[in-house]
Design a protein around this motif. Structure first.
Motif, PDB file in Angstrom:
ATOM      1  N   MET A   1       0.850  -1.186   0.000  1.00  0.00           N
ATOM      2  CA  MET A   1       0.000   0.000   0.000  1.00  0.00           C
ATOM      3  C   MET A   1       0.883   1.232   0.000  1.00  0.00           C
ATOM      4  SD  MET A   1      -2.211   2.157   0.408  1.00  0.00           S
ATOM      5  CE  MET A   1      -2.909   3.419   1.319  1.00  0.00           C
ATOM      6  N   LEU A   2       0.550   2.195  -0.876  1.00  0.00           N
ATOM      7  CA  LEU A   2       1.410   3.352  -1.091  1.00  0.00           C
ATOM      8  C   LEU A   2       1.736   4.098   0.172  1.00  0.00           C
ATOM      9  CD1 LEU A   2       2.721   5.431  -2.992  1.00  0.00           C
ATOM     10  CD2 LEU A   2       0.513   6.549  -3.150  1.00  0.00           C
ATOM     11  N   GLN A   3       0.693   4.468   0.936  1.00  0.00           N
ATOM     12  CA  GLN A   3       0.987   5.294   2.095  1.00  0.00           C
ATOM     13  C   GLN A   3       1.773   4.543   3.142  1.00  0.00           C
ATOM     14  OE1 GLN A   3      -1.855   4.817   0.653  1.00  0.00           O
ATOM     15  NE2 GLN A   3      -3.054   6.682   0.421  1.00  0.00           N
ATOM     16  N   ALA A   4       1.471   3.282   3.294  1.00  0.00           N
ATOM     17  CA  ALA A   4       2.138   2.522   4.344  1.00  0.00           C
ATOM     18  C   ALA A   4       3.620   2.437   4.088  1.00  0.00           C
ATOM     19  CB  ALA A   4       1.535   1.118   4.416  1.00  0.00           C
ATOM     20  N   ILE A   5       4.012   2.421   2.803  1.00  0.00           N
ATOM     21  CA  ILE A   5       5.425   2.322   2.476  1.00  0.00           C
ATOM     22  C   ILE A   5       6.104   3.675   2.576  1.00  0.00           C
ATOM     23  CG2 ILE A   5       7.019   1.765   0.597  1.00  0.00           C
ATOM     24  CD1 ILE A   5       4.699  -0.185  -0.311  1.00  0.00           C
ATOM     25  N   LEU A 178      -0.323  15.931  -5.938  1.00  0.00           N
ATOM     26  CA  LEU A 178      -0.784  16.013  -4.554  1.00  0.00           C
ATOM     27  C   LEU A 178      -0.986  14.627  -3.964  1.00  0.00           C
ATOM     28  CD1 LEU A 178      -3.242  19.000  -5.034  1.00  0.00           C
ATOM     29  CD2 LEU A 178      -0.954  19.051  -4.036  1.00  0.00           C
ATOM     30  N   TRP A 179      -1.356  13.660  -4.801  1.00  0.00           N
ATOM     31  CA  TRP A 179      -1.475  12.273  -4.355  1.00  0.00           C
ATOM     32  C   TRP A 179      -0.131  11.723  -3.898  1.00  0.00           C
ATOM     33  CZ3 TRP A 179       0.144   7.652  -7.128  1.00  0.00           C
ATOM     34  CH2 TRP A 179      -0.309   6.459  -6.546  1.00  0.00           C
ATOM     35  N   VAL A 180       0.917  12.063  -4.636  1.00  0.00           N
ATOM     36  CA  VAL A 180       2.258  11.597  -4.269  1.00  0.00           C
ATOM     37  C   VAL A 180       2.792  12.342  -3.052  1.00  0.00           C
ATOM     38  CG1 VAL A 180       4.669  11.509  -5.049  1.00  0.00           C
ATOM     39  CG2 VAL A 180       2.835  10.779  -6.588  1.00  0.00           C
ATOM     40  N   LEU A 181       2.488  13.638  -2.957  1.00  0.00           N
ATOM     41  CA  LEU A 181       3.016  14.441  -1.858  1.00  0.00           C
ATOM     42  C   LEU A 181       2.361  14.139  -0.517  1.00  0.00           C
ATOM     43  CD1 LEU A 181       3.320  17.977  -3.521  1.00  0.00           C
ATOM     44  CD2 LEU A 181       5.209  16.516  -2.739  1.00  0.00           C
ATOM     45  N   GLY A 182       1.086  13.712  -0.549  1.00  0.00           N
ATOM     46  CA  GLY A 182       0.368  13.507   0.705  1.00  0.00           C
ATOM     47  C   GLY A 182       1.079  12.611   1.704  1.00  0.00           C
ATOM     48  N   PRO A 183       1.501  11.420   1.315  1.00  0.00           N
ATOM     49  CA  PRO A 183       2.185  10.547   2.277  1.00  0.00           C
ATOM     50  C   PRO A 183       3.500  11.125   2.784  1.00  0.00           C
ATOM     51  CG  PRO A 183       1.372   9.283   0.411  1.00  0.00           C
ATOM     52  CD  PRO A 183       1.221  10.732   0.053  1.00  0.00           C
ATOM     53  N   ILE A 184       4.140  11.956   1.978  1.00  0.00           N
ATOM     54  CA  ILE A 184       5.389  12.578   2.420  1.00  0.00           C
ATOM     55  C   ILE A 184       5.109  13.574   3.533  1.00  0.00           C
ATOM     56  CG2 ILE A 184       7.354  13.992   1.685  1.00  0.00           C
ATOM     57  CD1 ILE A 184       6.874  12.800  -1.159  1.00  0.00           C
ATOM     58  N   ARG A 185       4.049  14.376   3.347  1.00  0.00           N
ATOM     59  CA  ARG A 185       3.663  15.306   4.416  1.00  0.00           C
ATOM     60  C   ARG A 185       3.238  14.530   5.662  1.00  0.00           C
ATOM     61  NH1 ARG A 185       6.143  18.026   1.626  1.00  0.00           N
ATOM     62  NH2 ARG A 185       5.472  19.822   0.379  1.00  0.00           N
ATOM     63  N   LYS A 198      -1.619  18.230   7.408  1.00  0.00           N
ATOM     64  CA  LYS A 198      -1.067  18.718   6.137  1.00  0.00           C
ATOM     65  C   LYS A 198      -1.370  17.745   5.013  1.00  0.00           C
ATOM     66  CE  LYS A 198       0.970  22.397   7.882  1.00  0.00           C
ATOM     67  NZ  LYS A 198       0.574  23.775   7.505  1.00  0.00           N
ATOM     68  N   ALA A 199      -1.279  16.453   5.311  1.00  0.00           N
ATOM     69  CA  ALA A 199      -1.600  15.447   4.300  1.00  0.00           C
ATOM     70  C   ALA A 199      -3.069  15.531   3.897  1.00  0.00           C
ATOM     71  CB  ALA A 199      -1.268  14.054   4.825  1.00  0.00           C
ATOM     72  N   PHE A 200      -3.959  15.655   4.890  1.00  0.00           N
ATOM     73  CA  PHE A 200      -5.385  15.776   4.581  1.00  0.00           C
ATOM     74  C   PHE A 200      -5.669  17.037   3.752  1.00  0.00           C
ATOM     75  CE2 PHE A 200      -5.911  12.763   8.124  1.00  0.00           C
ATOM     76  CZ  PHE A 200      -6.826  11.884   7.559  1.00  0.00           C
ATOM     77  N   ASP A 201      -4.962  18.114   4.038  1.00  0.00           N
ATOM     78  CA  ASP A 201      -5.128  19.338   3.253  1.00  0.00           C
ATOM     79  C   ASP A 201      -4.766  19.096   1.784  1.00  0.00           C
ATOM     80  OD1 ASP A 201      -5.921  20.710   5.504  1.00  0.00           O
ATOM     81  OD2 ASP A 201      -3.976  21.677   5.839  1.00  0.00           O
ATOM     82  N   LEU A 202      -3.690  18.347   1.551  1.00  0.00           N
ATOM     83  CA  LEU A 202      -3.272  18.053   0.180  1.00  0.00           C
ATOM     84  C   LEU A 202      -4.299  17.179  -0.533  1.00  0.00           C
ATOM     85  CD1 LEU A 202       0.571  17.424   0.559  1.00  0.00           C
ATOM     86  CD2 LEU A 202      -0.582  19.436  -0.380  1.00  0.00           C
ATOM     87  N   TYR A 203      -4.840  16.197   0.179  1.00  0.00           N
ATOM     88  CA  TYR A 203      -5.843  15.343  -0.452  1.00  0.00           C
ATOM     89  C   TYR A 203      -7.096  16.136  -0.808  1.00  0.00           C
ATOM     90  CZ  TYR A 203      -2.846  11.629   1.332  1.00  0.00           C
ATOM     91  OH  TYR A 203      -1.770  10.823   1.608  1.00  0.00           O
ATOM     92  N   GLN A 204      -7.503  17.055   0.076  1.00  0.00           N
ATOM     93  CA  GLN A 204      -8.670  17.880  -0.226  1.00  0.00           C
ATOM     94  C   GLN A 204      -8.401  18.799  -1.416  1.00  0.00           C
ATOM     95  OE1 GLN A 204     -11.649  17.522   1.011  1.00  0.00           O
ATOM     96  NE2 GLN A 204     -12.462  19.183  -0.277  1.00  0.00           N
ATOM     97  N   LEU A 230      -9.104   9.543  -2.941  1.00  0.00           N
ATOM     98  CA  LEU A 230     -10.066   9.009  -1.984  1.00  0.00           C
ATOM     99  C   LEU A 230      -9.479   7.831  -1.217  1.00  0.00           C
ATOM    100  CD1 LEU A 230     -13.270   9.189  -4.197  1.00  0.00           C
ATOM    101  CD2 LEU A 230     -12.904  10.458  -2.064  1.00  0.00           C
ATOM    102  N   MET A 231      -8.758   6.983  -1.909  1.00  0.00           N
ATOM    103  CA  MET A 231      -8.110   5.848  -1.262  1.00  0.00           C
ATOM    104  C   MET A 231      -7.086   6.318  -0.237  1.00  0.00           C
ATOM    105  SD  MET A 231      -4.928   4.181  -1.347  1.00  0.00           S
ATOM    106  CE  MET A 231      -4.256   4.362  -3.008  1.00  0.00           C
ATOM    107  N   ASN A 232      -6.247   7.281  -0.622  1.00  0.00           N
ATOM    108  CA  ASN A 232      -5.255   7.802   0.322  1.00  0.00           C
ATOM    109  C   ASN A 232      -5.929   8.356   1.571  1.00  0.00           C
ATOM    110  OD1 ASN A 232      -3.289   7.280  -1.623  1.00  0.00           O
ATOM    111  ND2 ASN A 232      -2.200   9.189  -1.194  1.00  0.00           N
ATOM    112  N   ARG A 233      -7.015   9.078   1.359  1.00  0.00           N
ATOM    113  CA  ARG A 233      -7.693   9.696   2.493  1.00  0.00           C
ATOM    114  C   ARG A 233      -8.354   8.639   3.373  1.00  0.00           C
ATOM    115  NH1 ARG A 233     -11.671  14.742   1.506  1.00  0.00           N
ATOM    116  NH2 ARG A 233     -13.172  13.068   1.042  1.00  0.00           N
ATOM    117  N   ALA A 234      -8.883   7.588   2.730  1.00  0.00           N
ATOM    118  CA  ALA A 234      -9.467   6.495   3.510  1.00  0.00           C
ATOM    119  C   ALA A 234      -8.407   5.841   4.379  1.00  0.00           C
ATOM    120  CB  ALA A 234     -10.116   5.469   2.573  1.00  0.00           C
ATOM    121  N   TRP A 235      -7.273   5.518   3.783  1.00  0.00           N
ATOM    122  CA  TRP A 235      -6.177   4.917   4.555  1.00  0.00           C
ATOM    123  C   TRP A 235      -5.746   5.834   5.694  1.00  0.00           C
ATOM    124  CZ3 TRP A 235      -1.347   6.167   6.132  1.00  0.00           C
ATOM    125  CH2 TRP A 235      -0.503   5.134   6.579  1.00  0.00           C
ATOM    126  N   SER A 236      -5.649   7.113   5.410  1.00  0.00           N
ATOM    127  CA  SER A 236      -5.193   8.070   6.411  1.00  0.00           C
ATOM    128  C   SER A 236      -6.193   8.199   7.548  1.00  0.00           C
ATOM    129  CB  SER A 236      -4.943   9.437   5.759  1.00  0.00           C
ATOM    130  OG  SER A 236      -3.950   9.341   4.763  1.00  0.00           O
TER     131      SER A 236
END
Length: 281
Positions: A1-5, A178-185, A198-204, A230-236
């Motif tokens: 999973m992207l964010q987990a990694i 923004l999808w790629v940057l979210g997990p970094i934030r 900050k990550a949630f702000d990027l997803y929005q 949406l997937m990133n935000r769900a995981w988050s």
């Protein structure tokens, strides 16, 4: 999973206007159809298959479809897009591989192959931000795979950061960026501009951008992003300090409305959310 990694990495890491029909003896002439382009049409068909194979988690198909695209050197822009989708196939093949247990042994090979395709895409069209985004993400994954080699990690992060900075300068509201940057934030400390909020702000921002930008009429131009955000935000929402399981379920369900056959969300993420809900009762 992207964010987990990527959460283990704590580095700084856009229609032609319609032409009014000409008039002849008071009658409108029928709109001329574009000239047939069999090579382009073939690529479009393959791209559709690549995107479906990605969502279905079909790594075998992604590898085969990558080889089915042969760039046409006489048209640099078309070749650039062909090379982007070749790189996309291997990029997503690697991401899907991270969801398997045990992890496949060819992840690094896929990521390096994707980087080579994205590089070739940028050679044909140096301003093409989408290939920069894809390449930045691939280097991030390579950093994760190199955690036992700190010097290599830093090298991979520097490559990733360079592409991300270029992308942010040219298209800061790009939903895929923004999808790629979210997990970094998400994984960066507040003093470095990070944090879960900050990550949630990027997803929005990404969701607002992908929903308000003009529709992309060329299927070879990347327009994906809403389901992924949406997937990133769900995981988050599942993994935030204070989980919001209802929000997580809503976002996962919304992603599945857009892509009902998305293997990761349907078969992995949503069950994880449901398990967490059961434990919270």
């Amino acid at each position: 999973m992207l964010q987990a990694i990527l959460s283990t990495l704590t580095a700084t890491l856009m229609a032609l206007a319609a032409l009014a029909p000409a008039q002849t003896n008071g009658q409108a002439r029928p709109e001329a159809k574009p000239a047939a382009n069999p090579a382009r049409d073939s690529v479009i068909r393959i791209v559709k298959q690549i995107k479906r194979a990605d969502y279905e988690g079909d790594r075998v198909a992604l590898k085969r479809l990558h080889g089915d695209i042969t760039p046409l050197p006489e048209n640099k822009i078309l070749a650039s897009r062909q090379l982007y989708w070749r790189g996309f196939a291997l990029w997503r093949r690697a991401i899907n591989g991270f969801n398997e247990s045990p992890s496949p042994k060819d992840l690094e090979e896929d990521l390096n192959g994707a980087i080579a395709d994205f590089n070739d895409s940028l050679t044909d069209d140096p301003a093409f931000v989408e290939s920069k985004i894809g390449e930045a993400s691939c280097f991030g994954y390579l950093a994760y795979l190199s955690m036992k080699d700190p010097a290599r990690v830093q090298d991979m992060i520097q490559h990733s950061s360079s592409f991300l900075k270029d992308a942010m300068a040219s298209d800061p509201d790009n939903p895929r960026l923004l999808w790629v940057l979210g997990p970094i934030r998400w994984s960066s400390p507040p003093e470095r501009g990070g944090g879960q909020d900050k990550a949630f702000d990027l997803y929005q921002r990404g969701l607002e951008a992908v929903r308000t930008r003009p529709a992309v009429s060329d299927p070879l131009e990347p327009s994906w992003g809403e389901p992924e955000l949406l997937m990133n935000r769900a995981w988050s929402n599942l993994h935030r300090t204070t989980p919001d399981l209802k929000a997580a379920q809503n976002d996962a369900a919304a992603a599945l409305i857009l892509v009902p056959y998305w293997h990761y969300v349907r078969d992995i993420l949503l069950p994880q959310i449901q398990d967490a809900q059961a434990k919270a009762r």
